[in-house]
Design a protein around this motif. Structure first.
Motif, PDB file in Angstrom:
ATOM      1  N   VAL A  68       0.843  -1.196   0.000  1.00  0.00           N
ATOM      2  CA  VAL A  68       0.000   0.000   0.000  1.00  0.00           C
ATOM      3  C   VAL A  68       0.877   1.245   0.000  1.00  0.00           C
ATOM      4  O   VAL A  68       1.751   1.391   0.860  1.00  0.00           O
ATOM      5  CB  VAL A  68      -0.930   0.020   1.230  1.00  0.00           C
ATOM      6  CG1 VAL A  68      -1.751   1.311   1.261  1.00  0.00           C
ATOM      7  CG2 VAL A  68      -1.853  -1.197   1.229  1.00  0.00           C
ATOM      8  N   GLN A  69       0.634   2.120  -0.971  1.00  0.00           N
ATOM      9  CA  GLN A  69       1.339   3.392  -1.040  1.00  0.00           C
ATOM     10  C   GLN A  69       0.325   4.531  -1.106  1.00  0.00           C
ATOM     11  O   GLN A  69      -0.724   4.403  -1.748  1.00  0.00           O
ATOM     12  CB  GLN A  69       2.233   3.455  -2.282  1.00  0.00           C
ATOM     13  CG  GLN A  69       3.437   2.543  -2.237  1.00  0.00           C
ATOM     14  CD  GLN A  69       4.271   2.672  -3.508  1.00  0.00           C
ATOM     15  OE1 GLN A  69       4.096   1.911  -4.443  1.00  0.00           O
ATOM     16  NE2 GLN A  69       5.171   3.651  -3.520  1.00  0.00           N
ATOM     17  N   VAL A  70       0.652   5.622  -0.454  1.00  0.00           N
ATOM     18  CA  VAL A  70      -0.215   6.802  -0.451  1.00  0.00           C
ATOM     19  C   VAL A  70       0.384   7.870  -1.355  1.00  0.00           C
ATOM     20  O   VAL A  70       1.575   8.185  -1.247  1.00  0.00           O
ATOM     21  CB  VAL A  70      -0.388   7.358   0.976  1.00  0.00           C
ATOM     22  CG1 VAL A  70      -1.242   8.628   0.957  1.00  0.00           C
ATOM     23  CG2 VAL A  70      -1.027   6.302   1.882  1.00  0.00           C
ATOM     24  N   LEU A  71      -0.447   8.405  -2.229  1.00  0.00           N
ATOM     25  CA  LEU A  71      -0.049   9.533  -3.063  1.00  0.00           C
ATOM     26  C   LEU A  71      -0.402  10.794  -2.287  1.00  0.00           C
ATOM     27  O   LEU A  71      -1.582  11.112  -2.128  1.00  0.00           O
ATOM     28  CB  LEU A  71      -0.795   9.503  -4.398  1.00  0.00           C
ATOM     29  CG  LEU A  71      -0.402  10.578  -5.413  1.00  0.00           C
ATOM     30  CD1 LEU A  71       1.022  10.335  -5.933  1.00  0.00           C
ATOM     31  CD2 LEU A  71      -1.392  10.621  -6.565  1.00  0.00           C
ATOM     32  N   PRO A  72       0.601  11.514  -1.769  1.00  0.00           N
ATOM     33  CA  PRO A  72       0.305  12.633  -0.865  1.00  0.00           C
ATOM     34  C   PRO A  72      -0.220  13.857  -1.611  1.00  0.00           C
ATOM     35  O   PRO A  72      -0.004  14.022  -2.818  1.00  0.00           O
ATOM     36  CB  PRO A  72       1.666  12.922  -0.229  1.00  0.00           C
ATOM     37  CG  PRO A  72       2.649  12.535  -1.284  1.00  0.00           C
ATOM     38  CD  PRO A  72       2.048  11.334  -1.973  1.00  0.00           C
ATOM     39  N   TYR A  73      -0.908  14.720  -0.879  1.00  0.00           N
ATOM     40  CA  TYR A  73      -1.370  15.980  -1.461  1.00  0.00           C
ATOM     41  C   TYR A  73      -0.202  16.742  -2.067  1.00  0.00           C
ATOM     42  O   TYR A  73      -0.331  17.414  -3.096  1.00  0.00           O
ATOM     43  CB  TYR A  73      -2.021  16.847  -0.385  1.00  0.00           C
ATOM     44  CG  TYR A  73      -3.351  16.342   0.119  1.00  0.00           C
ATOM     45  CD1 TYR A  73      -4.335  15.874  -0.751  1.00  0.00           C
ATOM     46  CD2 TYR A  73      -3.638  16.348   1.491  1.00  0.00           C
ATOM     47  CE1 TYR A  73      -5.557  15.440  -0.279  1.00  0.00           C
ATOM     48  CE2 TYR A  73      -4.863  15.911   1.963  1.00  0.00           C
ATOM     49  CZ  TYR A  73      -5.824  15.470   1.080  1.00  0.00           C
ATOM     50  OH  TYR A  73      -7.039  15.038   1.557  1.00  0.00           O
ATOM     51  N   ALA A  74       0.969  16.627  -1.431  1.00  0.00           N
ATOM     52  CA  ALA A  74       2.154  17.379  -1.870  1.00  0.00           C
ATOM     53  C   ALA A  74       2.624  16.980  -3.266  1.00  0.00           C
ATOM     54  O   ALA A  74       3.409  17.707  -3.889  1.00  0.00           O
ATOM     55  CB  ALA A  74       3.295  17.177  -0.872  1.00  0.00           C
ATOM     56  N   ALA A  75       2.123  15.856  -3.786  1.00  0.00           N
ATOM     57  CA  ALA A  75       2.530  15.424  -5.126  1.00  0.00           C
ATOM     58  C   ALA A  75       2.040  16.381  -6.200  1.00  0.00           C
ATOM     59  O   ALA A  75       2.602  16.442  -7.300  1.00  0.00           O
ATOM     60  CB  ALA A  75       2.010  14.017  -5.410  1.00  0.00           C
ATOM     61  N   GLY A  76       0.981  17.138  -5.887  1.00  0.00           N
ATOM     62  CA  GLY A  76       0.463  18.095  -6.861  1.00  0.00           C
ATOM     63  C   GLY A  76      -0.100  17.404  -8.089  1.00  0.00           C
ATOM     64  O   GLY A  76      -0.719  16.344  -8.011  1.00  0.00           O
ATOM     65  N   ALA A  77       0.134  18.000  -9.270  1.00  0.00           N
ATOM     66  CA  ALA A  77      -0.318  17.379 -10.519  1.00  0.00           C
ATOM     67  C   ALA A  77       0.396  16.046 -10.702  1.00  0.00           C
ATOM     68  O   ALA A  77       1.604  15.947 -10.490  1.00  0.00           O
ATOM     69  CB  ALA A  77      -0.040  18.310 -11.704  1.00  0.00           C
TER      70      ALA A  77
END
Length: 277
Positions: free
Chosen positions: A192-201
């Motif tokens: 399981v990996q989370v795509l953080p808000y900080a990734a942006g576009a």
């Protein structure tokens, strides 16, 4: 004397289950009431399952198998029965999940069905329609049996950080769902990996999708709309989504850092200190 319903065992997996249940019960010389007393269920429920008016459960199947000496036949049949109760447009996807050796999923607002807890699944399915909710929840959870096989598929899950904050079913349900995510730390085939808000576009802005990989067969991409699923083996689409998934994995937090974020959200957002008195 009441008329006995005669099932056509070829009509559906549920009819076949009911037919076999009755056949084993009658061979043992038991009435529905007597079998119910042995397995601690009502004779009425036994009758409803025998006539395909009620879905069996795993516990019911196990108890009947033990009581009637079926060699586990009903328990083995249960997965097929429950899968047949999925919406017709989704049954093909369940077959893909069952055959795949590797499944890669990306979701933006909802936990993938293969990882939903019972409480979370019930909340999702009951959001607009609460009819037959227990049966529909059991059917959804039955898909997760593929993760219990001797050789389960490798499951890669990328989910947007928004999934952790979208409160579905209440704080207790979300806390349980977060804890379920954390079990992946000790399961090498579940990642399981989370795509953080900080990734942006990012490469998944067009929406959620799943990739199914098979030994010796073409990979398949699956996307979903309202009341419809769209699997495709189109080579260009598969290549595009595979590349997108590679970029999403690169942009997502590592498995370890994802677990730390999940643990943080679980405690800070859904911890007991935030419970309403």
């Amino acid at each position: 004397m009441s008329q006995v319903n005669v099932l056509d065992p070829s009509a559906s997996p549920l009819d076949y289950y009911g037919y076999e249940l009755r056949r084993y019960r009658e061979a043992a010389g038991l009435t529905q009431k007597q079998l119910g007393e042995i397995i601690n269920y009502t004779g009425s429920l036994v009758g409803q399952i025998e006539t395909a008016r009620k879905l069996p459960t795993a516990e019911f199947s196990e108890r009947v198998d033990a009581a009637l000496g079926t060699g586990g036949m009903l328990s083995r049949l249960l997965g097929l029965v429950l899968r047949s109760q999925l919406p017709s447009w989704f049954q093909q996807v369940a077959e893909l999940e069952a055959r795949a050796t590797e499944i890669c999923t990306f979701h933006t607002h909802l936990v993938h069905g293969l990882l939903q807890t019972e409480a979370y699944a019930r909340a999702v399915l009951g959001a607009m329609d609460r009819s037959n909710l227990e049966d529909r929840t059991a059917v959804r959870l039955a898909r997760q049996r593929i993760l219990e096989k001797d050789e389960p598929p490798v499951l890669w899950v990328i989910l947007s950080e928004a999934v952790l904050h979208q409160e579905i079913g209440g704080r207790e349900t979300m806390r349980g769902q977060m804890a379920h995510f954390l079990t992946s730390e000790k399961a090498p085939r579940l990642n399981v990996q989370v795509l953080p808000y900080a990734a942006g576009a990012h490469a998944g802005l067009q929406g959620p999708f799943d990739l199914f990989h098979f030994p010796g067969d073409p990979s398949i991409v699956y996307t979903e709309g309202y009341g419809a699923g769209h699997p495709t083996a189109n080579l260009e689409t598969v290549r595009d989504c595979s590349l997108r998934y590679d970029h999403l994995q690169a942009a997502a937090l590592s498995i370890k850092d994802s677990a730390e974020l999940i643990r943080h959200v679980m405690e800070e957002r859904y911890g007991e200190q935030h419970a309403v008195a």
